[in-house]
Design an enzyme around this catalytic site. Structure first.
Site, short mmCIF file in Angstrom:
data_model
loop_
_atom_site.label_atom_id
_atom_site.label_comp_id
_atom_site.label_asym_id
_atom_site.label_seq_id
_atom_site.Cartn_x
_atom_site.Cartn_y
_atom_site.Cartn_z
N SER A 233 0.88 -1.19 -0.10
CA SER A 233 -0.06 0.03 -0.02
C SER A 233 0.73 1.25 0.00
CB SER A 233 -1.01 0.11 1.15
OG SER A 233 -2.03 0.84 0.90
N HIS A 375 -7.49 -5.72 0.52
CA HIS A 375 -6.19 -4.88 0.71
C HIS A 375 -5.57 -5.61 1.83
CE1 HIS A 375 -3.95 -1.06 -0.02
NE2 HIS A 375 -4.14 -0.90 1.36
C1 GTR Z 1 -5.37 4.57 1.75
C2 GTR Z 1 -4.76 5.25 0.75
C3 GTR Z 1 -3.96 4.48 -0.18
C4 GTR Z 1 -3.29 3.44 0.52
C5 GTR Z 1 -3.75 3.12 1.77
C6 GTR Z 1 -2.79 2.35 2.53
O1 GTR Z 1 -6.00 5.31 2.56
O2 GTR Z 1 -5.69 5.98 -0.06
O3 GTR Z 1 -3.32 5.26 -1.35
O4 GTR Z 1 -2.01 3.85 0.76
O5 GTR Z 1 -4.50 4.13 2.57
O6 GTR Z 1 -1.43 2.64 2.85
O7 GTR Z 1 -3.23 1.36 3.53
#
Ligand code: GTR
Length: 393
Positions: A233, A375
């Site tokens: 991420s 995610h």
């Molecule tokens: C989210 C962000 C993403 C990603 C994520 C993370 O809120 O919008 O781009 O980086 O965080 O790092 O888990």
């Protein structure tokens, strides 16, 4: 007000992509030698517009072994906890590294360097790993709460060493985090306010990756030619930027890095430059704000960032339910980066089509896969990662 995020493929736009091989004079880059010059210019553009520059090397760097356990993870690993001391004049800053090495190996092993979200003690199932000391998170973090993401046993059993540090040691992840970041070494407090967007969290974290690489390089049990950067991420964005800046990384893995990571900015799908710059301004240069809603004017797209790793291998991973990170945009970016790899005689992923879940497209130096699920980082991800690294080293 930001528009609703789009999740319809038919609305994604898919604007034409610029080519990394289009020289500034309009001429086409046709050789690896010419690419090297073009590469430097692209890296500089990413620094100016998106990520800023990594902090410079401090005057002194010292490694302190705080604890070593040669009977870790039921006896299969050596665990080392090292404090990296960074010194600049009278100023001092620390990074705490948690590092596992497989015990029963005869030859130097490959290594994975990655940063973690919630502290080293959260990543390990072992009850005595040091928690962050200096800039802890706002809320308390339970020990072991991130062990699902950090499959140390699986990695060590696969013959890999793995090292991690807490992102907060480099830059606490909030608007005013700069004041407590590693940039303190080089600036007084009035140069570390939220207005100082040129000092970005992503570059501070990427600098942490480089420090870990240098630590691992000092150990003969590690194969220095096989130290990979891995990140999930926001830390996937970081791992890509670290590899772009540090040629000693043998390769890089982007896990669900999404917008301003592997995913193309010229697609309107999930997170966009407009949203990310509003939500996380401390990650990026102020210059990036200008491209909110006019991403087509960026002089690059994110396949240029992947191509900065070339000819070193790059693996891009997405997850089916992680639409915010735009899996298809990550795939198209990995495919488009192949143009640069071909200059080096590597095929990339050729003209492969977006694959079904769990059907990796492991091409020549470029790989992509889609995992079923949310995610996250899971044992399935690590299996694909270690397979890809083995094929490409
Ligand atoms: C989210 C962000 C993403 C990603 C994520 C993370 O809120 O919008 O781009 O980086 O965080 O790092 O888990």
């Amino acid at each position: 007000m930001l528009p609703e995020a789009n999740y319809e493929e038919s609305e994604a736009g898919n604007l034409p992509l610029p080519s990394p091989l289009e020289g500034e004079d309009g001429g086409r880059i046709g050789t690896a030698t010419r690419w090297n010059r073009r590469r430097a210019a692209i890296r500089a553009e990413f620094a100016r517009i998106m990520y800023g520059e990594l902090p410079p090397r401090p005057e002194a760097v010292r490694f302190e072994l705080r604890r070593e356990c040669d009977d870790a993870i039921d006896g299969i690993a050596i665990r080392r906890e090292i404090r990296i001391h960074l010194e600049q004049g009278r100023k001092h800053h620390c990074i705490d590294v948690l590092w596992y090495l497989p015990k029963s190996v005869k030859e130097p092993v490959p290594a994975i360097v990655g940063m973690n979200f919630r502290g080293n003690h959260a990543c390990s199932p072992e009850p005595d790993v040091f928690p962050p000391e200096f800039f802890p998170l706002d809320e308390p973090v339970e020990r072991g709460s991130q062990t699902g993401r950090w499959c140390f046993r699986q990695l060590v059993e696969s013959g890999f060493s793995v090292a991690t540090a807490f992102r907060g040691d480099l830059f606490p992840d909030r608007a005013d985090g700069r004041a407590d970041s590693v940039f303190r070494l080089y600036r007084e407090a009035d140069g570390l306010t939220p207005e100082h967007r040129e000092l970005t969290a992503i570059s501070a974290w990427a600098f942490g990756y480089v420090q870990m690489l240098e630590l691992l390089e000092t150990d003969p049990r590690i194969d220095r030619r096989r130290i990979w950067a891995h990140g999930h991420s926001r830390l996937g964005k970081t791992a890509l930027w670290a590899a772009a800046n540090e040629p000693r990384f043998a390769g890089v893995v982007s896990n669900d890095s999404g917008c301003c990571g592997a995913a193309l900015s010229r697609r309107n799908f999930g997170e966009t430059v407009g949203r990310i710059t509003q939500m996380f301004p401390w990650w990026f240069q102020k210059e990036l704000d200008r491209y909110a809603g006019c991403e087509a004017e960026l002089p690059f797209d994110q396949h240029f960032l992947l191509a900065l790793a070339a000819p070193r291998p790059v693996l891009v991973a997405s997850a089916t339910e992680d639409l915010w990170a735009d899996p298809r945009g990550e795939f198209l970016s990995a495919r488009a980066a192949g143009e640069v790899y071909r200059l080096f005689g590597c095929e990339g992923i050729g003209d492969a089509e977006f694959p079904a879940p769990e059907q990796p497209v492991f091409g020549d130096a470029v790989g992509y896969y889609l995992r079923t699920g949310i995610h996250d980082v899971t044992p399935v991800d690590w299996k694909f990662v270690t397979d890809f690294i083995r094929r490409n080293s």
